[in-house]
Write a protein that holds these residues in place. Structure first.
Motif, mmCIF file in Angstrom:
data_model
loop_
_atom_site.group_PDB
_atom_site.id
_atom_site.type_symbol
_atom_site.label_atom_id
_atom_site.label_comp_id
_atom_site.label_asym_id
_atom_site.label_seq_id
_atom_site.Cartn_x
_atom_site.Cartn_y
_atom_site.Cartn_z
ATOM 1 N N GLN A 2 0.832 -1.196 0.000
ATOM 2 C CA GLN A 2 0.000 0.000 0.000
ATOM 3 C C GLN A 2 0.875 1.258 0.000
ATOM 4 O O GLN A 2 1.902 1.308 0.659
ATOM 5 N N TYR A 6 0.632 9.656 3.216
ATOM 6 C CA TYR A 6 0.447 10.593 4.327
ATOM 7 C C TYR A 6 1.566 10.506 5.367
ATOM 8 O O TYR A 6 1.706 11.403 6.191
ATOM 9 N N THR A 158 -4.628 7.346 6.103
ATOM 10 C CA THR A 158 -4.083 6.115 5.520
ATOM 11 C C THR A 158 -5.122 4.995 5.590
ATOM 12 O O THR A 158 -5.326 4.263 4.612
ATOM 13 N N ASP A 161 -7.857 5.656 2.987
ATOM 14 C CA ASP A 161 -7.414 5.306 1.632
ATOM 15 C C ASP A 161 -7.459 3.805 1.395
ATOM 16 O O ASP A 161 -7.675 3.354 0.272
ATOM 17 N N ASN A 163 -9.663 1.846 2.712
ATOM 18 C CA ASN A 163 -11.032 1.428 3.029
ATOM 19 C C ASN A 163 -11.099 0.679 4.355
ATOM 20 O O ASN A 163 -11.814 -0.310 4.481
ATOM 21 N N ASN A 173 -13.658 10.611 3.253
ATOM 22 C CA ASN A 173 -13.173 10.133 1.947
ATOM 23 C C ASN A 173 -13.251 11.183 0.881
ATOM 24 O O ASN A 173 -14.139 11.816 0.610
#
Length: 173
Positions: A2, A6, A158, A161, A163, A173
């Protein structure tokens, strides 16, 4: 793996720990343990009163605030969750100046310390325009845990992003 945009400015060790928590689905649990509830500030008036209370406690002598609102137009594409503006308008032969703070409406459903961190950040711009040492000293004067709350907000972003928001009805979001 991932993308951790941030927290890209943090050490590789911190990024690795966050990545592991994210992959195991436990990053949200860490945030929930630190901040179990979202704040109750929902209206622009409540946000103004909240912000004014902090300003009166720490920046009583600074310029007055003319407006503090939640703003739907502030998005992560601006790389901001809050904006401070100094608006000068000519009225007749006088210049009228106003300080306005706009907080992303995405922060309506986050824990109070994370909202406070953004409000403190924007209030600090009343005295310090640049993000320099004096600015961050003022932020930590108003909120001693400023840097921890900023980090926690970065963790929340984080999670969102990925989900994995720990605050199910969160509208960041």
């Amino acid at each position: 793996m991932q993308t951790l945009k941030y927290i890209s400015g943090y050490s590789p060790d911190i990024q690795r720990q966050v990545q592991q928590l994210l992959e195991s689905g436990k990053l949200g649990d860490v945030l929930l343990r630190r901040h179990p509830q979202v704040h109750e500030i929902r209206s622009d008036k409540a946000l103004y009163d909240y912000t004014q209370g902090i300003k009166n406690q720490f920046l009583r002598q600074s310029s007055p605030l003319s407006k503090v609102i939640f703003d739907d137009k502030i998005s992560m594409s601006h790389h901001a969750l809050g904006l401070h503006s100094y608006v000068a308008r000519v009225q007749g032969n006088k210049i009228k100046a106003k300080n306005e703070i706009r907080i992303s409406s995405r922060l309506k459903r986050v824990p109070e310390p994370l909202l406070r961190m953004v409000v403190v950040h924007e209030l600090a711009h009343l005295k310090e325009k640049d993000h320099n040492k004096a600015f961050y000293n003022l932020c930590t004067y108003m909120e001693p845990d400023y840097h921890q709350f900023e980090f926690d907000l970065r963790l929340l972003l984080t999670c969102i992003d990925a989900n994995q928001s720990p605050y199910a009805t969160n509208s960041i979001n």
